[in-house]
Write a protein that holds these residues in place. Structure first.
Motif, PDB file in Angstrom:
ATOM      1  N   LEU A 227     -12.282   0.967   3.671  1.00 58.34           N
ATOM      2  CA  LEU A 227     -12.939   1.265   4.941  1.00 58.34           C
ATOM      3  C   LEU A 227     -13.699   2.592   4.866  1.00 58.34           C
ATOM      4  N   LYS A 228     -14.932   2.576   5.357  1.00 56.23           N
ATOM      5  CA  LYS A 228     -15.731   3.799   5.407  1.00 56.23           C
ATOM      6  C   LYS A 228     -15.644   4.478   6.771  1.00 56.23           C
ATOM      7  N   HIS A 229     -15.374   3.681   7.798  1.00 57.25           N
ATOM      8  CA  HIS A 229     -15.291   4.232   9.155  1.00 57.25           C
ATOM      9  C   HIS A 229     -14.045   3.665   9.822  1.00 57.25           C
ATOM     10  N   PHE A 230     -12.988   4.475   9.900  1.00 60.39           N
ATOM     11  CA  PHE A 230     -11.748   4.021  10.514  1.00 60.39           C
ATOM     12  C   PHE A 230     -11.949   3.668  11.981  1.00 60.39           C
ATOM     13  N   SER A 231     -12.848   4.370  12.642  1.00 68.46           N
ATOM     14  CA  SER A 231     -13.053   4.144  14.078  1.00 68.46           C
ATOM     15  C   SER A 231     -13.556   2.734  14.363  1.00 68.46           C
ATOM     16  N   ALA A 232     -14.210   2.117  13.388  1.00 69.38           N
ATOM     17  CA  ALA A 232     -14.736   0.765  13.584  1.00 69.38           C
ATOM     18  C   ALA A 232     -13.680  -0.305  13.313  1.00 69.38           C
ATOM     19  N   HIS A 233     -12.538   0.096  12.781  1.00 69.60           N
ATOM     20  CA  HIS A 233     -11.476  -0.855  12.461  1.00 69.60           C
ATOM     21  C   HIS A 233     -10.140  -0.291  12.928  1.00 69.60           C
ATOM     22  N   PRO A 234      -9.912  -0.210  14.235  1.00 67.39           N
ATOM     23  CA  PRO A 234      -8.698   0.433  14.757  1.00 67.39           C
ATOM     24  C   PRO A 234      -7.397  -0.255  14.329  1.00 67.39           C
ATOM     25  N   VAL A 235      -7.417  -1.596  14.237  1.00 66.60           N
ATOM     26  CA  VAL A 235      -6.193  -2.313  13.868  1.00 66.60           C
ATOM     27  C   VAL A 235      -5.838  -2.028  12.411  1.00 66.60           C
ATOM     28  N   ARG A 236      -6.808  -2.143  11.545  1.00 70.17           N
ATOM     29  CA  ARG A 236      -6.548  -1.867  10.133  1.00 70.17           C
ATOM     30  C   ARG A 236      -6.188  -0.395   9.914  1.00 70.17           C
ATOM     31  N   TYR A 237      -6.801   0.466  10.682  1.00 65.03           N
ATOM     32  CA  TYR A 237      -6.467   1.892  10.569  1.00 65.03           C
ATOM     33  C   TYR A 237      -5.020   2.133  10.967  1.00 65.03           C
ATOM     34  N   TRP A 238      -4.545   1.460  12.019  1.00 61.08           N
ATOM     35  CA  TRP A 238      -3.156   1.628  12.445  1.00 61.08           C
ATOM     36  C   TRP A 238      -2.214   1.110  11.358  1.00 61.08           C
ATOM     37  N   ILE A 239      -2.544  -0.055  10.784  1.00 63.19           N
ATOM     38  CA  ILE A 239      -1.707  -0.605   9.712  1.00 63.19           C
ATOM     39  C   ILE A 239      -1.686   0.353   8.525  1.00 63.19           C
ATOM     40  N   TRP A 240      -2.846   0.896   8.186  1.00 63.04           N
ATOM     41  CA  TRP A 240      -2.945   1.825   7.066  1.00 63.04           C
ATOM     42  C   TRP A 240      -2.095   3.068   7.289  1.00 63.04           C
ATOM     43  N   THR A 241      -2.085   3.570   8.502  1.00 67.64           N
ATOM     44  CA  THR A 241      -1.273   4.764   8.788  1.00 67.64           C
ATOM     45  C   THR A 241       0.219   4.458   8.666  1.00 67.64           C
TER      46      THR A 241
END
Length: 283
Positions: A227-241
């Motif tokens: 992912l280059k922009h976490f803000s555009a993928h909130p669900v994946r960003y949450w999983i990643w965290t």
């Protein structure tokens, strides 16, 4: 004083004709392996003993072909799952018989064991563990390794380490199978629902295996590495965290799951052999 300060400070060096690292060209020639005075050897020694103990135990149990299935409560040790040949004990083949009788030199859990072994061997933490403790590459900080040169993971067999991400996918499938085995184990002696100490051990082992598997660096990369922009993928960003939080405990989970696998198998073996009676809460 000013005269001394104006002169460059030089250190006499003896250039090594061959070797790499501390033995490479341009490095000071020090006859001692290390100048450390602490017990630097203790950590790699404990690592070797821990890994050797598990490997020996798991190898013996994988080829034992006995005391791996408790028919009364449907307890199946993870070392024999999935058991998909006609050589398996009656009732232990949760997914049917895919193969006929196997010769004694093939473990009944052969379908998963090689891939799980490769998943652990190529794991980033385990690489660090056995590189340092078994291969002494290097055994500790500021301790010279005995190897003349280092080629990295660019040649056989170490180039196989790059396949870790693919073994991760198989490990996920095996974790799903172990989860199914744990669910099937909620079985009463006379049918219906049953619950005992073995269920607690099986479920705890599955939870730990999942934690170790999803805390893998490959899983972290899959969930958010591209992912280059976490803000555009909130669900994946949450999983990643969440995966990243687990990833900080990957080393502890690597060792904990070795212990939980051995404990789970040992308990099932004791119950299956009649040495121990399972503590039942719901018959």
């Amino acid at each position: 004083m000013s005269e001394l300060a104006s002169k460059p400070v030089t250190t006499q060096r003896t250039v090594s004709e061959s070797g790499a690292g501390v033995f490479g060209r341009g490095r000071a020639s020090i006859p001692d392996r290390t100048l450390r005075t602490d017990n630097w050897w203790l950590q790699p020694t404990l690592t070797v003993l821990g890994l050797a103990a598990f490997v020996i135990y798991a190898t013996v149990r994988a080829f034992w072909r006995g005391a791996y299935w408790v028919s009364d409560y449907h307890y199946l040790t993870p070392f024999y799952s999935p058991c998909v040949s006609t050589s398996c004990a009656e009732g232990s083949s949760h997914f049917g018989h895919w193969f006929g009788a196997l010769p004694s030199w093939i473990p009944l859990g052969f379908l998963a064991l090689p891939f799980l072994l490769l998943f652990r061997l190529t794991c980033y933490y385990y690489r660090k563990a056995y590189y340092r403790s078994v291969w002494f590459s290097p055994p500790a900080c500021a301790v010279a390794e005995p190897h003349a040169k280092y080629t990295g993971e660019t040649r056989l067999p170490l180039i196989i380490q790059n396949a870790h991400r693919y073994f991760f996918y198989i490990a996920v499938i095996v974790s799903l199978i172990n989860t199914y085995d744990a669910i099937m184990a909620f079985h009463g002696k006379n049918g219906g629902f049953g619950f005992g100490l073995g269920n607690i051990i099986l479920v705890a082992n599955v939870v730990l295996l999942w934690a170790y598997t999803v805390s893998c660096h490959s899983c972290r990369h899959i969930t958010g590495g591209r992912l280059k922009h976490f803000s555009a993928h909130p669900v994946r960003y949450w999983i990643w965290t969440q995966v990243s939080k687990l990833n900080t405990r990957h080393m502890q989970l690597a060792w904990t799951t070795l212990a939980s696998l051995a404990i789970t198998d040992f308990y099932v073996m004791l119950v299956a052999s009649g040495t121990l009676t399972d503590l039942r809460f719901v018959h």
